[in-house]
Scaffold this motif. Structure first.
Motif, short mmCIF file in Angstrom:
data_model
loop_
_atom_site.label_atom_id
_atom_site.label_comp_id
_atom_site.label_asym_id
_atom_site.label_seq_id
_atom_site.Cartn_x
_atom_site.Cartn_y
_atom_site.Cartn_z
N ASP A 11 0.86 -1.45 -0.08
CA ASP A 11 0.08 0.28 -0.40
C ASP A 11 1.01 1.61 0.01
N ARG A 12 0.43 2.32 -0.50
CA ARG A 12 0.84 3.19 -0.69
C ARG A 12 1.15 3.78 0.63
N LEU A 13 0.58 3.93 1.80
CA LEU A 13 1.28 4.64 3.28
C LEU A 13 2.38 4.09 3.61
N PHE A 14 2.72 2.80 2.53
CA PHE A 14 4.04 2.08 3.51
C PHE A 14 5.31 2.76 2.58
N VAL A 15 4.58 2.95 1.80
CA VAL A 15 5.40 3.32 0.61
C VAL A 15 6.04 5.34 0.20
N GLN A 16 5.18 5.26 0.95
CA GLN A 16 5.26 7.40 1.46
C GLN A 16 6.14 7.08 2.39
#
Length: 772
Positions: free
Chosen positions: A688-693
Motif C-alpha cells: 500500500d502507498r501508506l508504507f511507500v510514503q
C-alpha cells in the motif's frame, strides 16, 4: 422457491397441511391429462406415419401409454391427501413419474431425428409445447412435478433441434421451458401463500375459540347485597363460593374487609378499593367497575355493578348488584398488553413503547426548556454469530445483551429493543450533555466484554449513534432517523465507537440516496468509462501492465469519485453488473490494442466473488475478447476473507486454473493475516502507498514492513508491486528495497484508453530503436 415447490419446510404451518391440499387438486384433472397425451400422441403418429416405421411408432406409443397410465395411477392415489399425511416421498415419487413422461416425449423427438423425420420436429415440438402448457395450467398446484415434466420434455427437444441445426427452434425451446417454469413457480407461489394465509386464519380461529370456551367455562356471576353499614346481607351461594367461604360464615360481615385481605390491618388498600368505598359512601350507581380483591390470600379481579336501594319513603337501605370474576380475562388482557409493549425474547420494552417514551420525553423537553436524547445501539458482529452458530445461540446472546444493558440505566432512562440486533435508549432529561456520551461509552464497554454461551466465547462489540431533542429533531421520527444516521457513521468508521448526530450526516445521506438513484441507470446510459494506470518493471521501467480504474461521469452529478460510488454499488449489489462490464471492457481493450506481454489488472469486489458463476463471467470475458488468460490479473483485497471465505477462495482458484493471476491489493492496511497467504497462492502482493510514503520519509516501521513483505514474497515465489510512487527518489528507494514492480503518478496517472495505447506504442518504438 424451495419452500414453494416443497423441497424445504415452510416457515409457518405444517409441511403436509400446506402441500396436501395443493396435491389433492391434481387428481381432479388426471383423466383430462390422459386424454391430452393421447391426442398429442395420435397427432405425432399421424405426422410421422410416412417417415418412421410403424413398429418404432408402436414401441414409442406403448412406452408413452405405460408412463401416462403410471402417472394417472400416481395422480389417483393423491385424491385423499388433504385428509391424511402427505409425505415428501410421495411428492418426489410423483415428480419422478411426471419426469418419466417428459423423458419419453424427449426420446420420441430424438428418435424422429434418428429415423429421418427431422423436418417434423417443429410440429412435434408444438405438440410437446401444448402438453407443457396444459401441465402448467392443470398442475400449478404440483410445481415440482410440472417442472420435472417441462424440463425432461425440453431437454430432448433441445437436443433434437441442435442435431438438425435448427438454432431458432432451439432458442424457442429454451425460452418456452424457462418461461413455463417461471410462470408455473409464480402461480405456485401465490397458491402457497394463499394456503399459508388460510392456515394462519384457521389457527387464529381455533385459538380464539379455545379462549372463548375457557372464558365461558370459567365465568362466574353472582348477586351481592349490603346494608347501610356495608355489611353483607342475603349472601347467595355463588357469591359465597367466589369468596371461598360458607354463606352463613360471611353473613353480616363487612364487604370491604372480606375483599381487602391484609390491607384491612395495615390500611394499605388498592386504588380500586378506595374508589369503590367512595362510590358506596356517595350512594352512586356504578357499572362494570373492576376492583382488585384479595380472597384467601389470592389476588382476584372482580367486575362489579351496583345500585343503591331505597324503600317507599325514600329511605336508603344499602346497595344491591351483580358481580363476576374476570381474573382470567384480566390476565389475558395484561398479557396481550405486555406482548404489545415488550419484546418477549429480551423482556425489554419494544419499539412501540420506546416510541411512546421518546414522544413523552420530547414533550417534557419542550415544556420545561430542557433536552432529551435517544441512543441507537447496533451489535457489530452479530450476523457472524447467527450464521456460524445458529439463531438459537443468537437469541441467547441478545438476552445476555439485554441483561447487561438494564443495570446501566439511571432514573428517567429506558432501554428497549428496536428489532433484530438493534436496541435503543431514551434519556428523558439530558440537560447534562455529557450523560449521553458517558452512557454510550458504558454501553460499548459492557458489550465489548466477551459473552459465554454453550462453551462458546463470543466477541461482538457495538456501535452507538445518538441524537439530542429537540435540537436534532422535534418529532419521534426525526430523532430516530438522525440517531440512525449517526449510528451509520459509527459503523462506517469501523464500529466500536459513539457518534452524535451532525446536520452534515443528513446532507451526506441525501447525497448518497441521490447517487444511488443515478447509479442504478448509469450502466444502461453508458455513463462509465475506464482509465488505465501503468505498472512498470522496477529494473528497466518498462510497462508490464495497466490497472483498469472505473470513472463515472454523471449528467446530473458530474464526475463522481470512485470513493463515493463504489461503496454504494457494493451495498446495493450493483457492483456485480458493473464489475462484469469492467471485466469485458478491459479484456477487450487489452486484447485489441496492447502488446501480448502487457497484462491488464482488474479490481474485483467481494460481492462479485460470492456470485455462483463468477468464474463463468471471467471465461466469457476472455473468450469474447480473445485475451490470453495469462494476461489477466485479478486484484482482490483481504476483505474477501471476512465474508464467505470458502466461496471466494473457490472462485479465485477456478480463475487461477484458467491461467489468470491473482494479486492481493492493499496488503497490510486491513485485516492482514499471514494465514491468507497460506490459504491461497497469490501471484502478486501490492504494498500500500501508506508504507511507500512512510518509507520515503525514513519511517523505521514502514521500511521494516516493506522489507518484510518483499522478503516474504520472494520466499513464496510471488512478485511485489509498490503503489503510490510519486517521484524519482521514491522509485529509487523502492528499487533498492527489492520490489518487482512500481505503480504511481511518477510513471503515469490513470489515463483514457487512447492515451494508454500511445504509451504502449511508444514503448514498442523505444524497444525497436534500442535493438537497432
Amino acid at each position: 422457491m424451495r419452500q414453494v415447490i416443497g423441497l424445504d419446510l415452510p416457515e409457518t404451518g405444517d409441511w403436509a397441511r400446506v402441500h396436501g391440499r395443493q396435491y389433492a387438486v391434481v387428481s381432479q384433472r388426471a383423466g383430462t391429462r390422459v386424454v391430452l397425451h393421447a391426442i398429442a400422441a395420435l397427432i405425432v403418429v399421424w405426422l410421422c406415419r410416412d417417415t418412421i416405421e410403424l413398429l418404432a411408432l408402436q414401441a414409442w406409443g406403448a412406452a408413452l401409454g405405460f408412463a401416462v397410465m403410471l402417472a394417472f395411477a400416481s395422480d389417483y392415489r393423491l385424491r385423499d391427501v388433504e385428509d391424511r399425511l402427505f409425505t415428501e416421498r410421495e411428492l418426489r415419487s410423483h415428480a419422478m413419474v411426471s419426469g418419466l413422461k417428459g423423458l419419453i416425449w424427449s426420446l420420441g423427438l430424438c428418435g424422429a431425428v434418428f429415423f429421418g423425420a427431422g423436418g417434423q420436429i417443429a410440429s412435434i415440438w408444438a405438440a410437446i409445447a401444448f402438453l407443457m402448457l396444459a401441465s402448467v395450467a392443470s398442475r400449478f398446484s404440483a410445481p415440482l412435478s410440472s417442472v420435472a415434466f417441462c424440463t425432461a420434455a425440453s431437454v430432448g427437444s433441445l437436443l433434437a433441434a441442435l442435431a438438425t441445426f435448427n438454432f431458432g427452434l432451439a432458442i424457442i425451446i429454451l425460452a418456452s421451458a424457462f418461461f413455463a417454469s417461471f410462470g408455473l413457480i409464480e402461480s405456485a407461489r401465490m397458491t402457497y401463500e394463499s394456503r399459508l394465509a388460510d392456515l394462519e386464519m384457521q389457527e387464529k380461529s381455533e385459538t380464539v375459540s379455545m379462549l372463548l370456551r375457557e372464558f365461558e367455562e370459567g365465568q362466574a356471576d353472582w348477586l351481592w347485597q349490603i346494608d347501610t353499614n356495608r355489611r353483607l346481607r342475603s349472601v347467595s351461594p355463588r357469591f359465597a363460593f367466589a369468596l371461598q367461604r360458607d354463606a352463613a360464615e360471611i353473613e353480616g360481615k363487612s364487604f370491604l374487609q372480606l375483599i381487602s385481605g391484609d390491607g384491612w390491618k395495615n390500611g394499605q388498600f388498592p386504588q380500586s378499593l378506595h374508589e369503590l368505598a367512595d362510590k358506596l359512601k356517595g350512594r352512586e350507581s356504578f357499572s362494570n367497575f373492576v376492583v382488585k380483591a384479595t380472597v384467601r390470600g389470592e389476588v382476584r379481579w372482580w367486575e362489579l355493578s351496583g345500585t343503591p336501594m331505597f324503600d317507599g319513603d325514600g329511605q336508603w337501605l344499602g346497595f344491591r348488584g351483580v358481580g363476576s370474576d374476570v381474573t382470567t380475562q384480566r390476565e389475558s388482557t395484561e398479557k396481550i398488553e405486555y406482548l404489545a409493549r415488550y419484546d418477549t425474547l429480551t423482556q425489554l420494552p419494544n419499539r412501540l413503547q420506546l416510541n411512546e417514551a421518546l414522544g413523552k420525553a420530547l414533550t417534557y423537553a419542550e415544556q420545561w426548556r430542557t433536552r432529551c436524547a435517544f441512543l441507537m445501539i447496533d451489535l457489530d458482529r452479530f450476523k457472524a454469530v447467527n450464521d456460524s452458530l445458529g439463531h438459537l445461540v443468537g437469541d441467547r446472546l441478545l438476552a445476555q445483551v439485554a441483561a447487561r444493558l438494564k443495570p446501566l440505566m439511571d432514573e428517567g432512562e429506558l432501554v428497549g429493543r428496536l428489532g433484530g440486533d438493534e436496541f435503543g435508549v431514551v434519556i428523558r432529561d439530558a440537560s447534562d450533555r455529557r450523560r449521553a456520551d458517558t452512557l454510550a461509552k458504558s454501553i460499548i464497554a459492557a458489550l465489548t466484554t466477551p459473552f459465554h454461551i454453550d462453551n462458546h466465547v463470543l466477541y461482538v462489540g457495538t456501535s452507538v449513534g445518538s441524537a439530542i431533542g429537540p435540537r436534532d429533531g422535534r418529532s419521534v421520527e426525526e430523532l430516530l432517523r438522525n440517531a440512525d444516521l449517526a449510528l451509520y457513521r459509527a459503523k462506517d468508521e469501523g464500529g466500536g465507537n459513539h457518534f452524535e448526530y451532525e446536520p452534515s450526516l443528513h446532507t451526506n445521506a441525501e447525497e448518497r440516496r441521490q447517487l444511488e438513484v443515478a447509479l442504478r441507470s448509469a450502466l444502461e446510459n453508458d455513463e462509465f468509462v475506464l482509465h488505465y494506470q501503468p505498472v512498470v518493471d522496477a529494473i528497466d521501467e518498462s510497462v508490464v501492465s495497466f490497472e483498469a480504474l472505473m470513472r463515472w461521469n454523471s449528467p446530473e452529478h458530474g464526475f463522481v469519485s470512485p470513493a463515493k460510488f463504489i461503496p454504494i454499488a457494493e451495498d446495493t449489489r450493483l457492483i456485480v453488473p458493473i464489475g462484469t462490464w469492467v471485466l469485458n471492457q478491459a479484456c477487450h481493450e487489452a486484447a485489441a490494442n496492447w502488446p501480448e506481454d502487457v497484462k491488464v489488472n482488474i479490481n474485483v469486489s467481494p460481492e462479485q466473488l460470492v456470485e455462483p458463476d463468477f468464474a463463468g463471467t471471467v471465461v466469457r470475458a476472455l473468450s469474447h475478447s480473445g485475451l490470453d488468460p495469462s494476461r489477466l490479473e485479478i486484484e482482490v483485497t483481504e476483505s474477501i476473507f471476512m465474508r464467505d471465505a470458502a466461496v471466494a477462495r473457490k472462485a479465485l482458484e477456478q480463475c487461477m486454473a484458467l491461467g489468470c493471476s491473482v494479486a492481493l491489493d492493499d496488503f497490510g492496511t486491513g485485516y492482514s493475516s499471514l494465514g491468507y497467504l497460506r490459504k491461497l497462492k497469490f501471484t502478486t502482493i501490492k504494498v500500500d502507498r501508506l508504507f511507500v510514503q512512510g518509507a520515503a520519509q525514513d519511517s523505521p516501521e514502514s521500511l521494516a514492513i516493506v522489507r518484510a513483505v518483499v522478503a516474504m514474497a520472494d520466499s513464496l515465489g510471488m512478485t511485489t508491486t509498490a503503489e503510490g510512487v510519486e517521484n524519482q527518489d521514491e522509485a529509487d528507494l523502492i528499487r533498492r528495497l527489492g520490489c518487482t514492480k512500481i505503480q504511481g503518478y511518477h510513471f503515469g496517472r490513470p489515463m483514457p484508453a487512447e492515451d494508454a495505447r500511445k504509451v504502449v506504442k511508444r514503448r514498442g518504438f523505444d524497444e525497436k530503436r534500442k535493438s537497432a
